[in-house]
Design an enzyme around this catalytic site. Structure first.
Site, mmCIF file in Angstrom:
data_model
loop_
_atom_site.group_PDB
_atom_site.id
_atom_site.type_symbol
_atom_site.label_atom_id
_atom_site.label_comp_id
_atom_site.label_asym_id
_atom_site.label_seq_id
_atom_site.Cartn_x
_atom_site.Cartn_y
_atom_site.Cartn_z
ATOM 1 C CG ASP A 40 0.585 -1.224 7.726
ATOM 2 O OD1 ASP A 40 1.509 -2.032 7.944
ATOM 3 O OD2 ASP A 40 0.738 0.021 7.713
ATOM 4 C CG ASP A 80 4.732 2.992 7.526
ATOM 5 O OD1 ASP A 80 3.844 3.511 6.820
ATOM 6 O OD2 ASP A 80 4.506 2.073 8.340
ATOM 7 C CG HIS A 81 4.159 -0.036 4.358
ATOM 8 N ND1 HIS A 81 4.133 -1.322 4.831
ATOM 9 C CD2 HIS A 81 3.671 0.746 5.364
ATOM 10 C CE1 HIS A 81 3.653 -1.325 6.067
ATOM 11 N NE2 HIS A 81 3.360 -0.081 6.414
ATOM 12 C CG HIS A 94 0.054 4.347 4.695
ATOM 13 N ND1 HIS A 94 -0.713 3.607 5.561
ATOM 14 C CD2 HIS A 94 -0.753 5.334 4.217
ATOM 15 C CE1 HIS A 94 -1.939 4.126 5.616
ATOM 16 N NE2 HIS A 94 -1.985 5.177 4.803
ATOM 17 C CG HIS A 104 4.089 -1.858 11.249
ATOM 18 N ND1 HIS A 104 4.876 -0.752 11.498
ATOM 19 C CD2 HIS A 104 3.325 -1.549 10.185
ATOM 20 C CE1 HIS A 104 4.596 0.195 10.605
ATOM 21 N NE2 HIS A 104 3.649 -0.259 9.790
ATOM 22 C CG HIS A 156 -4.090 0.127 6.665
ATOM 23 N ND1 HIS A 156 -4.060 0.769 7.876
ATOM 24 C CD2 HIS A 156 -2.901 0.413 6.064
ATOM 25 C CE1 HIS A 156 -2.903 1.418 7.998
ATOM 26 N NE2 HIS A 156 -2.191 1.222 6.915
ATOM 27 C CG HIS A 184 -0.401 0.106 2.542
ATOM 28 N ND1 HIS A 184 0.400 -0.868 3.081
ATOM 29 C CD2 HIS A 184 -0.491 1.084 3.487
ATOM 30 C CE1 HIS A 184 0.770 -0.511 4.303
ATOM 31 N NE2 HIS A 184 0.253 0.677 4.573
HETATM 32 FE FE FE Z 1 2.639 0.824 8.197
HETATM 33 ZN ZN ZN Z 2 -0.063 1.658 6.527
#
Ligand code: FE
Ligand code: ZN
Length: 252
Positions: free
Chosen positions: A129, A57-58, A55, A168, A112, A53
């Site tokens: 996530d 942090d990915h 975001h 995570h 999400h 996805h």
């Molecule tokens: Fe994340």
């Molecule tokens: Zn995420």
């Protein structure tokens, strides 16, 4: 398929996937440096990127990886076009993600985010996530109905021995909530004991399996009587929404 876990940022996981021919794919590179180190340590050549996805942090490491290694396929959901840097391949339910000698089935799992994808193949699923070990992602862009379909009608229907690799390391705190939601769940208690020992040793708690998640993850258990009593709702999706809301406010 060999999977190498690559810890990134404070609690993210990227994964290197290789079929043994010296090439590798990376799932969710949140930053480039740890991925580059892992590739060098393993003697692997990066040939493709799978994004679950959009975001940061990915996908935050994608541009640096492309700058270092050159053009390669970058897979993400068709609806995430423009939100995933460097995306070249638009996947959707029923399409295939193929690179580095490996083939994955993308499952579209909104909840999400609307463009969330899990990649299933070679006995493993990479869930970003959407499905965490003992938890699920927050509903930022989707509804409880979407998340119910994604978790309970798609991911939970994969073979029980499918290895689950998520985005995570939230397992220990997720299990505190699992046991708040379902205090009598013996499988969750047992898993908590094992997980706390693993964390004590500094080990990641991935992979889990689909069967273990069905036994311990409250978001996959919304049709169980014990959960329905505690989190009443007319439909299983309503129950999931109530469990998610309780988790959002949980200070355990
Ligand atoms: Fe994340
Ligand atoms: Zn995420």
């Amino acid at each position: 398929m060999k999977v190498t876990i690559v810890p990134c940022l404070s609690d993210n996981y990227a994964y290197l996937l290789s079929c043994g021919d010296g090439s590798a794919l990376v799932v969710d590179p949140s930053e480039a440096a740890p991925v580059v180190s892992a590739l060098e340590r393993e003697g692997l050549r990066l040939v493709g990127i799978l994004a679950t996805h959009h975001h940061h942090d990915h996908v935050g490491g994608i541009e640096d990886l492309l700058a270092k290694y050159g053009k390669m396929p970058v897979f993400a959901h068709e609806s995430d076009e423009g939100r995933v840097p460097g995306q070249t391949e638009k996947v959707k339910e029923g399409s295939k993600a193929e690179a580095g000698g490996l083939t994955f089935e993308p499952l579209h799992v909104p909840g999400h985010t609307t463009g969330a994808v899990s990649y299933f193949g070679h006995g493993a699923v990479f869930t970003g996530d959407t499905l965490f070990v003992a938890g699920c992602g927050r509903l930022f862009e989707g509804t409880p109905e979407m998340m119910y379909t994604s978790l309970c009608e798609k991911l939970a229907k994969l073979p029980g021995d499918t290895k689950v690799y998520c985005g995570h390391e939230y397992t220990a705190s997720n299990l505190r909530f699992s046991l708040y939601a379902e205090p009598e769940n013996a499988a969750a208690k047992d898993k908590q004991t094992r997980v706390l020992a693993m964390r004590e040793r500094g080990e990641p708690t991935v992979p889990s399996t689909i069967a273990e998640e069905i036994a311990t993850n409250p978001f996959l258990r919304v049709t169980e009587a014990a959960l329905r009593e505690r989190f009443p709702g007319e439909t299983a999706a309503n129950v999931l929404g109530a469990v998610r809301k309780a988790k959002d406010n949980f200070k355990g």
